[in-house]
Design an enzyme around this catalytic site. Structure first.
Site, short mmCIF file in Angstrom:
data_model
loop_
_atom_site.label_atom_id
_atom_site.label_comp_id
_atom_site.label_asym_id
_atom_site.label_seq_id
_atom_site.Cartn_x
_atom_site.Cartn_y
_atom_site.Cartn_z
N HIS A 133 -42.73 109.66 138.75
CA HIS A 133 -41.86 110.12 139.97
C HIS A 133 -42.22 109.92 141.10
O HIS A 133 -43.33 110.55 141.54
CB HIS A 133 -41.24 111.54 139.60
CG HIS A 133 -39.98 111.65 140.26
ND1 HIS A 133 -39.69 112.04 141.28
CD2 HIS A 133 -38.67 111.61 139.51
CE1 HIS A 133 -38.41 112.13 141.67
NE2 HIS A 133 -37.66 112.03 140.52
N ILE B 34 -49.15 115.42 157.94
CA ILE B 34 -49.01 115.63 156.73
C ILE B 34 -49.89 116.83 156.36
O ILE B 34 -51.27 117.01 157.19
CB ILE B 34 -49.15 114.48 155.80
CG1 ILE B 34 -48.58 114.70 154.43
CG2 ILE B 34 -50.66 114.27 155.79
CD1 ILE B 34 -47.45 114.03 154.32
N HIS B 35 -49.65 117.74 155.41
CA HIS B 35 -50.44 118.66 155.03
C HIS B 35 -51.42 118.20 154.02
O HIS B 35 -51.04 117.33 153.13
CB HIS B 35 -49.82 120.04 154.24
CG HIS B 35 -50.35 120.98 153.84
ND1 HIS B 35 -51.38 120.89 152.73
CD2 HIS B 35 -50.62 122.27 154.46
CE1 HIS B 35 -51.99 121.95 152.62
NE2 HIS B 35 -51.55 122.90 153.65
N PRO B 36 -52.75 118.70 154.24
CA PRO B 36 -53.59 117.72 153.56
C PRO B 36 -53.57 117.55 151.79
O PRO B 36 -53.98 116.68 151.28
CB PRO B 36 -55.04 118.19 153.85
CG PRO B 36 -54.66 119.43 154.65
CD PRO B 36 -53.31 119.40 155.08
N THR B 37 -53.07 118.55 151.40
CA THR B 37 -53.04 118.70 150.01
C THR B 37 -51.54 119.02 149.50
O THR B 37 -51.11 118.41 148.51
CB THR B 37 -53.89 119.83 149.45
OG1 THR B 37 -53.39 121.25 150.12
CG2 THR B 37 -55.15 119.64 149.59
N ALA B 38 -50.73 119.64 150.25
CA ALA B 38 -49.20 120.02 149.78
C ALA B 38 -48.35 118.72 150.46
O ALA B 38 -46.99 118.94 149.99
CB ALA B 38 -48.80 121.18 150.45
N GLY B 39 -48.67 117.78 151.26
CA GLY B 39 -47.81 116.92 151.57
C GLY B 39 -46.94 117.09 152.75
O GLY B 39 -46.96 117.79 153.64
#
Length: 185
Positions: A81, A167-172
């Site tokens: 997805h 962008i948030h480095p892990t949460a996008g």
């Protein structure tokens, strides 16, 4: 009693314990009820549906997004997805004695809070969109996490409605909106 539904989609469909923790955080808010939870391992996605009075659902949604930021790392995520965020999308749906305009206000309040408190870029979509090119979720999500990582901060068309212009480095990033009922199959 006013009722609003919220249907956050999380980029996690393989670890039920993670989804359970996110759902538990949301339903711990007084007045929030769980209507449905679905996980799909191939898509690596979970769709959760909560309902309640508007302010309670707003708080439940925020807590779910916050928990997903903590537990889901998109740099390690694979699935069929399209996705741009740990919480990919979070729409509000009017159910009883709530207007679409009230759902737009909820989306704006949540977007501001997510952007400021969680430092996740927020794009408003559907009825809450601030620009015509952001009404369609597929257009907002185009490029997914990897593409948006390069575009946010360098492409003015990808400047978020709330939160940092990176962008948030892990949460996008996340799309938050207001829309009518949707039947997906």
């Amino acid at each position: 009693m006013k009722l609003v539904e919220c249907v956050p989609n999380f980029s996690e469909g393989k670890r039920p314990e993670v989804v359970e923790e996110i759902v538990g955080t949301m339903t711990a808010v007084d007045g929030v009820s769980l209507l449905d939870r679905e996980m799909d391992a191939d898509h690596n996605r979970a769709v959760v549906t909560i309902i309640g009075e508007p302010e309670a659902v707003l708080e439940g949604a925020f807590r779910g997004i916050e928990k997903a930021r903590e537990l889901i790392d998109l740099t390690k995520h694979e699935g069929e997805h399209p996705r741009m965020g740990a919480t990919d999308v979070c729409p509000f749906v009017p159910v009883k004695d709530v207007t679409m305009d009230e759902c737009v206000e909820l989306a704006q309040k949540l977007g501001k809070r997510v952007g400021e408190d969680l430092e996740i870029p927020v794009f408003l979509y559907e009825e809450a969109a601030t620009r015509s090119d952001r009404k369609n979720l597929a257009k907002v999500r185009k490029g997914q996490f990897e593409g948006l990582s390069k575009e946010i901060g360098s492409n003015p068309d990808k400047e978020p409605d709330f939160g940092p212009n990176r962008i948030h480095p892990t949460a996008g990033a996340i799309a938050i909106g207001a829309r009518p009922f949707l039947v997906a199959y």
